[in-house]
Design an enzyme around this catalytic site. Sequence first.
Site, mmCIF file in Angstrom:
data_model
loop_
_atom_site.group_PDB
_atom_site.id
_atom_site.type_symbol
_atom_site.label_atom_id
_atom_site.label_comp_id
_atom_site.label_asym_id
_atom_site.label_seq_id
_atom_site.Cartn_x
_atom_site.Cartn_y
_atom_site.Cartn_z
ATOM 1 N N ASN A 50 1.027 -1.230 0.243
ATOM 2 C CA ASN A 50 0.022 0.285 -0.509
ATOM 3 C C ASN A 50 0.847 1.292 0.211
ATOM 4 O O ASN A 50 0.636 2.194 -0.618
ATOM 5 C CB ASN A 50 -0.944 0.035 1.031
ATOM 6 C CG ASN A 50 -2.173 -0.820 1.278
ATOM 7 O OD1 ASN A 50 -2.390 -1.244 -0.073
ATOM 8 N ND2 ASN A 50 -2.529 -1.412 2.443
ATOM 9 N N ARG A 408 -4.892 2.328 -13.502
ATOM 10 C CA ARG A 408 -3.449 1.643 -13.107
ATOM 11 C C ARG A 408 -3.086 0.482 -13.014
ATOM 12 O O ARG A 408 -3.214 -0.095 -11.762
ATOM 13 C CB ARG A 408 -3.458 3.431 -11.756
ATOM 14 C CG ARG A 408 -2.128 3.607 -11.023
ATOM 15 C CD ARG A 408 -2.396 4.942 -9.626
ATOM 16 N NE ARG A 408 -2.198 5.509 -10.355
ATOM 17 C CZ ARG A 408 -3.104 6.892 -10.345
ATOM 18 N NH1 ARG A 408 -3.872 6.560 -9.473
ATOM 19 N NH2 ARG A 408 -3.439 7.999 -10.549
ATOM 20 N N HIS A 438 -14.440 2.981 -15.387
ATOM 21 C CA HIS A 438 -15.068 2.176 -13.908
ATOM 22 C C HIS A 438 -15.993 1.579 -13.836
ATOM 23 O O HIS A 438 -15.890 1.072 -12.430
ATOM 24 C CB HIS A 438 -14.201 3.634 -13.303
ATOM 25 C CG HIS A 438 -13.546 2.412 -11.538
ATOM 26 N ND1 HIS A 438 -14.506 2.200 -10.789
ATOM 27 C CD2 HIS A 438 -12.874 2.003 -11.556
ATOM 28 C CE1 HIS A 438 -13.784 1.973 -9.590
ATOM 29 N NE2 HIS A 438 -13.148 1.323 -10.346
ATOM 30 N N TYR A 471 -11.432 -10.343 -2.727
ATOM 31 C CA TYR A 471 -12.733 -9.393 -2.275
ATOM 32 C C TYR A 471 -13.855 -9.305 -2.401
ATOM 33 O O TYR A 471 -14.581 -9.887 -2.634
ATOM 34 C CB TYR A 471 -12.366 -8.045 -4.216
ATOM 35 C CG TYR A 471 -10.565 -7.569 -4.130
ATOM 36 C CD1 TYR A 471 -9.449 -8.011 -3.767
ATOM 37 C CD2 TYR A 471 -11.141 -6.419 -5.471
ATOM 38 C CE1 TYR A 471 -8.811 -7.427 -3.244
ATOM 39 C CE2 TYR A 471 -9.751 -5.586 -5.404
ATOM 40 C CZ TYR A 471 -8.260 -6.610 -5.265
ATOM 41 O OH TYR A 471 -7.066 -6.363 -5.235
ATOM 42 N N ARG A 567 -14.846 1.626 4.332
ATOM 43 C CA ARG A 567 -12.682 0.961 3.923
ATOM 44 C C ARG A 567 -11.930 2.067 4.727
ATOM 45 O O ARG A 567 -10.641 1.789 5.386
ATOM 46 C CB ARG A 567 -13.149 -0.008 3.247
ATOM 47 C CG ARG A 567 -11.171 -1.307 3.209
ATOM 48 C CD ARG A 567 -11.028 -1.889 1.943
ATOM 49 N NE ARG A 567 -10.351 -1.033 1.287
ATOM 50 C CZ ARG A 567 -10.344 -0.949 0.064
ATOM 51 N NH1 ARG A 567 -11.302 -1.685 -0.493
ATOM 52 N NH2 ARG A 567 -9.305 -0.249 -0.658
ATOM 53 N N HIS A 595 -14.551 -4.365 -0.452
ATOM 54 C CA HIS A 595 -14.738 -3.422 -2.140
ATOM 55 C C HIS A 595 -16.319 -2.975 -2.629
ATOM 56 O O HIS A 595 -16.187 -2.466 -4.031
ATOM 57 C CB HIS A 595 -13.782 -4.196 -3.048
ATOM 58 C CG HIS A 595 -13.905 -3.776 -4.290
ATOM 59 N ND1 HIS A 595 -13.891 -3.965 -5.739
ATOM 60 C CD2 HIS A 595 -12.607 -2.735 -4.151
ATOM 61 C CE1 HIS A 595 -13.767 -3.275 -6.362
ATOM 62 N NE2 HIS A 595 -12.694 -2.590 -5.135
#
Length: 709
Positions: A50, A408, A438, A471, A567, A595
Amino acid sequence: MGTIDFTNAKYYTNRELSWILFDHRVLNEARDKNIPLFERLKFLSITASNLDEFFMIRVASLKDMVNAGYDKKDIAGLKPEEQLALIDKAIHELVELQYSTWNRSLVPKLANSGLVIVEKHEDLTAQEAAFVDHYFEQNVYPVLTPMAVDSSRPFPLVRNKTLNIAALVSKKSDPDEIEFATVQVPSVLSRIVPLPTEGEGKKIIFLEEIIERNMSKLFLNYNIVCAYPFRIMRNADLTIDEDEAADLLKEIEKQIKKRQWGEAIRLEVEDGMDKRLLKILKKELHMGEQNIYHINGPLDLTVLMKVYGLDGFDDLKTPKFTPQPVPELPAGCNIFEEIRKGDILMHHPYQTFEPVVEFIRQAARDPEVLAIKQTLYRVSGNSPIIAALAQAAENGKQVSVLVELKARFDEENNIGWARMLEKAGCHVIYGLVGLKTHSKITLVVRREEDGIRRYVHLGTGNYNDATAKLYTDVGMLTASESVGEDATAVFNMLSGYSEPLVWNKLSVAPLWLKDKFLYLIDRERKNAAEGRPARIIAKMNSLCDRDIIAALYAASAQGVQIDLIVRGICCLKTGIKGVSENITVRSIVGNFLEHSRIFYFCNDDNYEIYCASADWMPRNLERRVEILFPVDSPALKEELVHILDNQLKDNMKASVLQADGSYVKPDRRGKTMFQSQDAFCWEATEKAKAAAEETTLESRTFVPQTHIQ
């Protein structure tokens, strides 16, 4: 109430500092002694991964702003330079906590549990040293490229995220003349090297220690004065001028290569590095002291994910959960027949992602299917969905796929898939200029006896069969005519820039979605003002859009009870008198990455519930193509309410945002321990069992109890 300015900067938290708090929550899992030891290793690895991305994108972006003289304040009233100063301090504290967790807790516990990690090559026994030296000569030495720096050889390019060993060397013929040299730790070799052991247990050493021990073999005419590992992080934020890019695919390929030599923004060095060596690195990499991290332990803790994968320690890991069948879609069924019976909701990873893959596979083979249209943002390395789409095109179906090249760190992967799909005969769209696509949507057009019918899959997560096991997401299959019309309009908009005059069911960003959310929030505020029932529950990954937060503040001030499950980043503050006293925020960090995006609005006791691909962030609402879809089936609405209710009850993996900006675990005194992810695993298993029994015995079905407390 009318005098309160809900957009005042004092009511907001800086998004970067909020993200650092999120990484602290992940780190807390690594520090939790109640969690199996190897799971703690995994969480520590995740904090490091992260942090790498945070530097490459967020810190890099702020540095770009400072370099460009951009001094506009963020929603919390901070200029980029002020944000960087606060971030530097907060990240140094986080890294210190990472390594104290590693050194004081995890390393001793691993040794006690049968895994010894030799962190310094000086600690090897004579037998181990002989093994390591032989291993170096046979496996490592042929791969290495030692690089010296002198008047004829400039300072080498140090690639982004690579681990390197820097050394000071002196000629044997002239010991007073000291030079700089470096060698990259090769990523093609395993960084974990097992050592020979007798009896039970394992012993490992990291590859960089083996190389450091044998540096003298790389520089035969030199003495090694000192050698220390180092690692740099570079600016990896792609800057693509799409208006100027004649071929977006080639432009992105060119920009990906630049990631390797973007501006250096962080330097990690082993604690105690020779000051002369550090001075050279600082000068050559143009590093300020605040960007240097002195590490007491192995650099790049993402390696711990490889340690987690070592064989023989299953008793120190949480047993893997197997995603369960979706009862409405039994193996071997005709998916289109089942969808026609009614909308089907899937909750991943508790329920398998396989029906989504099978939906596209059956469409590819079905002679009555005329067209398949799909958006792809991130897919797995060996995607069965890509294979099915290619097969559909080869079978003569009209296949249109929007592959988002600007996803990305997946740009290279997506370029490869796009080319493969084009070769198979698919019509590939590379997204819209200035926007990322997206949204997660698939449209299948099928010819049936009573005419053309459209089948649609909508989801909150990517079409990635690998991450669908890790997820938490929800997806819905529907044959609703109105949703089908909207899905057609979405793809026409993506491929031909035609915007529909009205939408039946879907709300699409960047033009309509934000207004829809603001309307739904304000409707609750108005209902509360008129004494009607009002309530909002919203689950998402991040919340940092000022307009949305201001609307939530206004609703809270009017008495609306608002429960947020966020989250990661949350720029909203709780507990502000007259502003956010009626708002709670909780973050759940567990075995699965939360998610899904689910939104509940009471609507005067005639509640509405929506799912979306979007978070409440400016980029999602204003700069991306996103989709919000309503769930209308009463049974499916109850299922989603049940999901939210369980998450609000979670008192083991949840952390609750306090008025001072900190996150703390809920008070469990006198309460039953409840972990929502475990509950969902159990329920999915019971539901699948009940469906299997009903198929064979026609006995019982499982219906989860649902309520909002």
